[in-house]
Design a protein around this motif. Structure first.
Motif, PDB file in Angstrom:
ATOM      1  N   THR A   1      45.784   7.579  37.501  1.00  0.00           N
ATOM      2  CA  THR A   1      46.228   9.089  37.436  1.00  0.00           C
ATOM      3  C   THR A   1      46.861   9.167  38.436  1.00  0.00           C
ATOM      4  OG1 THR A   1      44.351   9.009  39.028  1.00  0.00           O
ATOM      5  CG2 THR A   1      43.936   9.612  36.305  1.00  0.00           C
TER       6      THR A   1
ATOM      7  N   SER B   1      43.062  11.806  34.667  1.00  0.00           N
ATOM      8  CA  SER B   1      42.122  12.009  34.687  1.00  0.00           C
ATOM      9  C   SER B   1      40.922  10.462  34.204  1.00  0.00           C
ATOM     10  CB  SER B   1      41.020  13.026  34.066  1.00  0.00           C
ATOM     11  OG  SER B   1      41.141  12.855  32.280  1.00  0.00           O
TER      12      SER B   1
ATOM     13  N   ASP C   1      41.856  19.545  29.867  1.00  0.00           N
ATOM     14  CA  ASP C   1      41.824  19.794  31.316  1.00  0.00           C
ATOM     15  C   ASP C   1      43.415  18.774  31.014  1.00  0.00           C
ATOM     16  OD1 ASP C   1      43.025  20.463  34.012  1.00  0.00           O
ATOM     17  OD2 ASP C   1      40.527  19.894  34.666  1.00  0.00           O
ATOM     18  N   SER C   2      44.830  19.509  31.534  1.00  0.00           N
ATOM     19  CA  SER C   2      45.606  18.543  31.112  1.00  0.00           C
ATOM     20  C   SER C   2      45.958  17.484  32.472  1.00  0.00           C
ATOM     21  CB  SER C   2      46.600  19.821  31.135  1.00  0.00           C
ATOM     22  OG  SER C   2      46.627  20.442  32.722  1.00  0.00           O
ATOM     23  N   ALA C   3      44.799  18.126  33.397  1.00  0.00           N
ATOM     24  CA  ALA C   3      45.474  17.336  35.022  1.00  0.00           C
ATOM     25  C   ALA C   3      45.200  15.772  34.315  1.00  0.00           C
ATOM     26  CB  ALA C   3      44.180  17.809  35.949  1.00  0.00           C
TER      27      ALA C   3
END
Length: 468
Positions: free
Chosen positions: A435, A357, A353-355
């Motif tokens: 984040t 975290s 996942d590129s988000a």
């Protein structure tokens, strides 16, 4: 030909040059004139004086240089950090981590298969195994978790620490056996400081463990007790660590002053400073603090501090408790605590996942700790001011780092040069962030007027100023 002009001619194969009348040009001294000055007593004395003066100055400079080298304080060569100082310790319950044979239970072979993930993705060089040995017989591995050969194979590829419950009497032969099979250290759990049996046995335990290696720094002996603050300082004459649970006991909505007090603990004893961030008998790290920015700040400060972080498997990606055992924030003794299976499917999703975290925060900070000398070997300056906590890590000759976290509910502006350390220059570059930050990696920031948003944590790299 006019006067003063040279002429060239060749006669009988010989070349001749006639310079003609040189007029007022100086053509040097004749031999007779040179000899006149050479034998003149005044010139002889002058030459001798200059000769001796030259050598006297040269010798004086040499002596002066030697004197400066001798009297100037020498830079102390930094000692190489021990393996449990440089790397976090990753605690694993073997039967819940990785299953190699599909029988539904984790085992040593499955754990060995995951070493690439542990060593290279999350930058861990040391693991602590719990629940591996039979409590009633520390000679034997529990259930279907593997064989002694499996353990030996694992220990040949990574530093392995065994957690041993002090329910039975610790047999020196049992310690020697596992040390000879490759165990890099032991954590003696449920240690009773009031037990004379344990207190008197510690020197023998240490000697037994360290006699299995040619290098005294290659083994670790640690004590674990929920009453760790009450353990006597003289224990540090025989053990390397007394596990510290202050980070677990932080309030759910802790303040900058709370974390400053915990990180700022100084130890004059020989024990290595450390902080346990997670364990099986408390609620998972990801659920223990609100808001999430507090959890990330705590994780970043611990991974980059001058202490050994001890993390629980799954904390690096936010694993939640999937066991049926109720957990709380309190360290409550449990007969066989578990947090459930490591969720490799969920982890795979998080990894791609590129988000932003918690996994990306953990891996970035752990990598800095593994690679940067200022983090694993530098000096520390820790400051708290107006709800902003700052920590610099500096080793001269290497890039320095400063961690800054704003615990307030509004933006703050801080001068790190005057607040934290004068070794910090006016500018630095972003190394990593929490984040919730909008700053980009390698972005240049002014450190004498740093604006930091509410709940934001920044890790900034800089070139240290020269000490004055």
């Amino acid at each position: 030909m006019s006067e003063g002009v040279s002429k060239f001619s060749a006669e009988n194969g010989e070349a001749k040059v006639d310079i003609g009348d040189s007029g007022d040009c100086l053509v040097g001294l004749s031999k007779a004139e040179v000899m006149k000055y050479a034998t003149n007593p005044t010139w002889i004395m002058l030459r001798r004086t200059l000769f001796f003066l030259f050598w006297a100055i040269w010798v004086a400079m040499l002596v002066g240089a030697i004197f400066i080298i001798i009297v100037t304080p020498r830079c102390q060569k930094g000692l190489d950090p021990k393996w449990f100082e440089k790397s976090p310790i990753y605690t694993i319950r073997v039967d819940s981590f990785a299953d190699s044979d599909g029988d539904g239970a984790g085992d040593l072979a499955g754990l060995t298969d995951k070493l690439d993930y542990i060593k290279h993705e999350i930058s861990i060089n040391a693991i602590a195994l719990e629940g591996l040995l039979e409590k009633s017989d520390l000679h034997a591995i529990q259930g279907r978790q593997g064989s002694e050969n499996d353990f030996k194979n694992l220990a040949s590829q990574i530093k392995v620490i065994l957690k041993l419950p002090l329910v039975p009497e610790v047999d020196l032969e049992k310690l020697r056996k596992w040390a000879e099979l490759g165990a890099a250290g032991f954590i003696l759990e449920e240690f009773d400081d009031m037990s004379s049996q344990y207190y008197e046995a510690m020197p023998r335990w240490r000697q037994t463990i360290f006699n299995t290696s040619d290098s005294p720094d290659s083994k670790l002996l640690a004590l674990s007790s929920s009453q760790f603050n009450q353990l006597r300082e003289e224990h540090c004459n025989h053990v390397d660590m007394i596990l510290n649970y202050d980070m677990i006991r932080l309030p759910q909505a802790f303040m900058s002053t709370d974390l400053h007090a915990a990180l700022g603990e100084t130890h004059t004893s020989k024990c290595r400073t450390n902080f346990v961030l997670g364990m099986a008998n408390v609620s998972p790290f990801v659920t223990r603090f609100e808001p999430r920015s507090l959890m990330e700040a705590l994780l970043i400060f611990n991974l980059l501090s001058d202490s050994t972080p001890i993390v629980y498997y799954g904390d690096e990606y936010g694993k939640r408790d999937t066991s049926s055992e109720p957990k709380s924030r309190n360290i409550v003794p449990m007969p066989d605590p578990r947090t459930g299976l490591m969720d490799w499917i969920d982890l795979a999703r998080v990894r791609i996942d590129s988000a932003p975290s918690i996994y990306k925060v953990f891996t970035a900070a752990a990598k800095l700790r593994k690679l940067e000398a200022s983090i694993y070997q530098g000096s520390t300056s820790l400051r708290e001011s107006d709800s902003v906590l700052s920590m610099s890590r500096v080793k001269i000759g290497y890039p320095g780092f400063v961690v800054v976290s704003n615990f307030a509910t509004e933006k703050k502006t801080i001068n790190l040069l005057t607040t934290v350390s004068r070794l910090i220059p006016e500018n630095g570059n972003v190394a990593m962030t929490s984040t919730n930050s909008k700053h980009l990696k390698d972005e240049k920031l002014k450190l004498n007027e740093l604006s930091i948003e509410a709940g934001e944590t920044l890790v900034i790299e800089f070139v240290p100023e020269k000490e004055t």
